[in-house]
Scaffold this active site. Structure first.
Site, PDB file in Angstrom:
ATOM      1  N   LYS A  54       0.834  -1.211   0.000  1.00 23.50           N
ATOM      2  CA  LYS A  54       0.000   0.000   0.000  1.00 23.50           C
ATOM      3  C   LYS A  54       0.867   1.259   0.000  1.00 23.50           C
ATOM      4  O   LYS A  54       0.611   2.196  -0.745  1.00 23.50           O
ATOM      5  CB  LYS A  54      -0.955  -0.019   1.198  1.00 23.50           C
ATOM      6  CG  LYS A  54      -2.030  -1.096   1.052  1.00 23.50           C
ATOM      7  CD  LYS A  54      -3.001  -1.175   2.227  1.00 23.50           C
ATOM      8  CE  LYS A  54      -3.997  -2.316   2.000  1.00 23.50           C
ATOM      9  NZ  LYS A  54      -5.006  -2.441   3.060  1.00 23.50           N
ATOM     10  N   GLN A  98      -5.745  -1.190   9.515  1.00 23.15           N
ATOM     11  CA  GLN A  98      -5.518  -2.504   8.904  1.00 23.15           C
ATOM     12  C   GLN A  98      -6.022  -3.610   9.834  1.00 23.15           C
ATOM     13  O   GLN A  98      -5.754  -3.602  11.030  1.00 23.15           O
ATOM     14  CB  GLN A  98      -4.013  -2.666   8.606  1.00 23.15           C
ATOM     15  CG  GLN A  98      -3.650  -3.926   7.836  1.00 23.15           C
ATOM     16  CD  GLN A  98      -4.099  -3.901   6.359  1.00 23.15           C
ATOM     17  OE1 GLN A  98      -4.431  -2.859   5.805  1.00 23.15           O
ATOM     18  NE2 GLN A  98      -4.119  -5.060   5.745  1.00 23.15           N
ATOM     19  N   ASP A 121     -11.600   2.559   3.128  1.00 21.58           N
ATOM     20  CA  ASP A 121     -11.819   1.105   3.082  1.00 21.58           C
ATOM     21  C   ASP A 121     -13.285   0.783   2.771  1.00 21.58           C
ATOM     22  O   ASP A 121     -13.610  -0.356   2.420  1.00 21.58           O
ATOM     23  CB  ASP A 121     -11.505   0.483   4.457  1.00 21.58           C
ATOM     24  CG  ASP A 121     -10.144  -0.195   4.487  1.00 21.58           C
ATOM     25  OD1 ASP A 121      -9.653  -0.572   3.409  1.00 21.58           O
ATOM     26  OD2 ASP A 121      -9.598  -0.361   5.601  1.00 21.58           O
TER      27      ASP A 121
HETATM   28  N1  L34 Z   1      -8.534  -2.409   6.966  1.00 20.73           N
HETATM   29  N2  L34 Z   1      -7.735  -4.511   6.483  1.00 20.73           N
HETATM   30  C1  L34 Z   1      -8.223  -3.336   6.057  1.00 20.73           C
HETATM   31  N3  L34 Z   1      -8.407  -3.059   4.739  1.00 20.73           N
HETATM   32  C2  L34 Z   1      -8.104  -3.973   3.796  1.00 20.73           C
HETATM   33  O1  L34 Z   1      -8.349  -3.723   2.499  1.00 20.73           O
HETATM   34  C3  L34 Z   1      -7.569  -5.201   4.201  1.00 20.73           C
HETATM   35  N4  L34 Z   1      -7.176  -6.163   3.287  1.00 20.73           N
HETATM   36  C4  L34 Z   1      -7.329  -7.571   3.645  1.00 20.73           C
HETATM   37  C5  L34 Z   1      -6.704  -7.770   5.033  1.00 20.73           C
HETATM   38  N5  L34 Z   1      -6.987  -6.686   5.949  1.00 20.73           N
HETATM   39  C6  L34 Z   1      -7.406  -5.455   5.552  1.00 20.73           C
HETATM   40  C7  L34 Z   1      -6.094  -6.017   2.490  1.00 20.73           C
HETATM   41  O2  L34 Z   1      -5.534  -4.952   2.298  1.00 20.73           O
HETATM   42  C8  L34 Z   1      -6.537  -8.254   2.547  1.00 20.73           C
HETATM   43  N6  L34 Z   1      -5.733  -7.199   1.943  1.00 20.73           N
HETATM   44  C9  L34 Z   1      -4.711  -7.402   1.005  1.00 20.73           C
HETATM   45  C10 L34 Z   1      -3.925  -6.368   0.505  1.00 20.73           C
HETATM   46  C11 L34 Z   1      -2.900  -6.604  -0.391  1.00 20.73           C
HETATM   47  C12 L34 Z   1      -2.637  -7.863  -0.828  1.00 20.73           C
HETATM   48  C13 L34 Z   1      -3.409  -8.908  -0.356  1.00 20.73           C
HETATM   49  C14 L34 Z   1      -4.432  -8.676   0.548  1.00 20.73           C
HETATM   50  C15 L34 Z   1      -1.511  -8.104  -1.755  1.00 20.73           C
HETATM   51  O3  L34 Z   1      -0.800  -7.199  -2.095  1.00 20.73           O
HETATM   52  N7  L34 Z   1      -1.302  -9.374  -2.172  1.00 20.73           N
HETATM   53  C16 L34 Z   1      -0.204  -9.761  -3.046  1.00 20.73           C
HETATM   54  C17 L34 Z   1       0.804 -10.625  -2.303  1.00 20.73           C
HETATM   55  C18 L34 Z   1       1.208 -10.100  -0.972  1.00 20.73           C
HETATM   56  C19 L34 Z   1       2.250 -10.953  -0.261  1.00 20.73           C
HETATM   57  O4  L34 Z   1       3.308 -11.189  -0.869  1.00 20.73           O
HETATM   58  O5  L34 Z   1       1.995 -11.402   0.866  1.00 20.73           O
HETATM   59  C20 L34 Z   1      -0.782 -10.585  -4.174  1.00 20.73           C
HETATM   60  O6  L34 Z   1      -0.163 -10.619  -5.232  1.00 20.73           O
HETATM   61  O7  L34 Z   1      -1.818 -11.213  -3.980  1.00 20.73           O
END
Ligand code: L34
Length: 293
Positions: A54, A98, A121
């Site tokens: 982010k 988060q 969010d």
């Molecule tokens: N308040 N909490 C709040 N807002 C959100 O929108 C979230 N979420 C979920 C968990 N808690 C939260 C997220 O941001 C899930 N989530 C989220 C954000 C980013 C990614 C996955 C979930 C992401 O960037 N995923 C990458 C891999 C990340 C890694 O290497 O661990 C992907 O390619 O899927």
């Protein structure tokens, strides 16, 4: 059937490039850039990774941002006071807390304390309610990201059978509402399946679009998927993998190897819905900024 990948990494990059162009225009007028704040309590490794993405995305689109870290032992009152200070800070256009937060924190009370105008969010019940009624609101980031993927890959949703597995407040329930709405991406016939659903396989096999958001690795197997379906995998699970240097790897809820050959489209994990969640947060922050002007 040969399947196509719904590339969230590429699509999020495109969305962010479009946002950057808008931010450049804002800066050219001599205005300050949009600002996103994020509260991160504790040091959950998954949250750390998401937050890194982010913060990096804010840099890529030209927003300023700050990551406000607090220890796991923060009290409810301290967290509420922090939320209040961000509500009142004119330099903060939007902010997020988060999740997950520590067990002693009452998430609902924290969410209710966030100014809905800064709730990028889209988790505040005010925004959720507006979303459900088709009124102007911030859309929750993950469902919004899924809608953008469907839109940008020209996947027809009108009149299609959609099955959503998982009824969380942040993914399953809102995406089921959004896809049933009378809207450009919508008009689907949606079934929301969950842990008490009977004969899930019979139901999921009817899905033209199958969305899994329950957080169980390899839950969705090939026998649950209709030939030619679009499969959206929202799960992000870390599993042991001794062939990797790190000793682990990320998988979704879907048995990708087994299911992909049967699909028309499928999202990979990583590189599918995750990056789209982050891109949606950037769009919501830009929207919060513009509304304030
Ligand atoms: N308040 N909490 C709040 N807002 C959100 O929108 C979230 N979420 C979920 C968990 N808690 C939260 C997220 O941001 C899930 N989530 C989220 C954000 C980013 C990614 C996955 C979930 C992401 O960037 N995923 C990458 C891999 C990340 C890694 O290497 O661990 C992907 O390619 O899927």
């Amino acid at each position: 059937m040969s399947h196509k990948i719904l590339d969230g990494r590429l699509t999020s990059k495109q969305v962010k490039e479009e946002i950057k162009i808008e931010v450049d225009k804002i800066l050219a007028k001599g205005l300050r850039p949009p600002h996103l704040s994020a509260i991160l309590v504790g040091n959950n490794p998954a949250s750390e990774a998401y937050m890194r993405n982010k913060v990096r995305s804010c840099e890529q689109v030209g927003f300023t941002s700050d990551l406000i870290r607090r220890d796991n032992d923060i009290t409810q009152e301290e967290l509420l006071a922090l939320v209040k200070s961000l509500n009142e800070d004119d330099n903060v256009d939007g902010f997020i807390v988060q999740l997950p937060s520590p067990d002693h924190i009452d998430d609902t009370e924290v969410l209710l304390a966030i100014d809905p105008k800064k709730d990028v969010d889209g988790f505040h019940p005010y925004n959720f309610g507006c979303m459900a009624q088709g009124l102007e609101s911030f859309l929750p980031a993950t469902p919004y990201g899924i809608l953008m993927l469907l839109e940008r890959y020209n996947i027809e949703t009108s009149g299609k059978n959609v099955v959503v597995i998982g009824r969380s407040n942040i993914v399953g329930t809102p995406i089921s509402i959004l896809l049933s709405r009378k809207d450009k991406i919508g008009n689907s016939t949606v079934t929301l399946a969950h842990s008490r659903t009977k004969n899930l396989k019979d139901i999921s096999s009817q899905a033209d679009i199958l969305i899994s958001a329950l957080g169980k690795p390899f839950f969705v197997t090939v026998d649950m998927v209709k030939e030619g379906a679009v499969v959206i995998d929202v799960g992000i699970n870390r599993i042991e993998d001794i062939t990797r240097k790190s000793g682990s790897r990320l998988v979704g809820d879907v048995d990708f190897e087994g299911v992909a050959p049967k699909c028309s489209y499928i999202t990979p994990v990583p590189g599918g819905v995750g990056p789209m969640t982050v891109a949606s947060l950037m769009l919501n922050t830009l929207k919060a900024y513009k509304k304030k002007l």
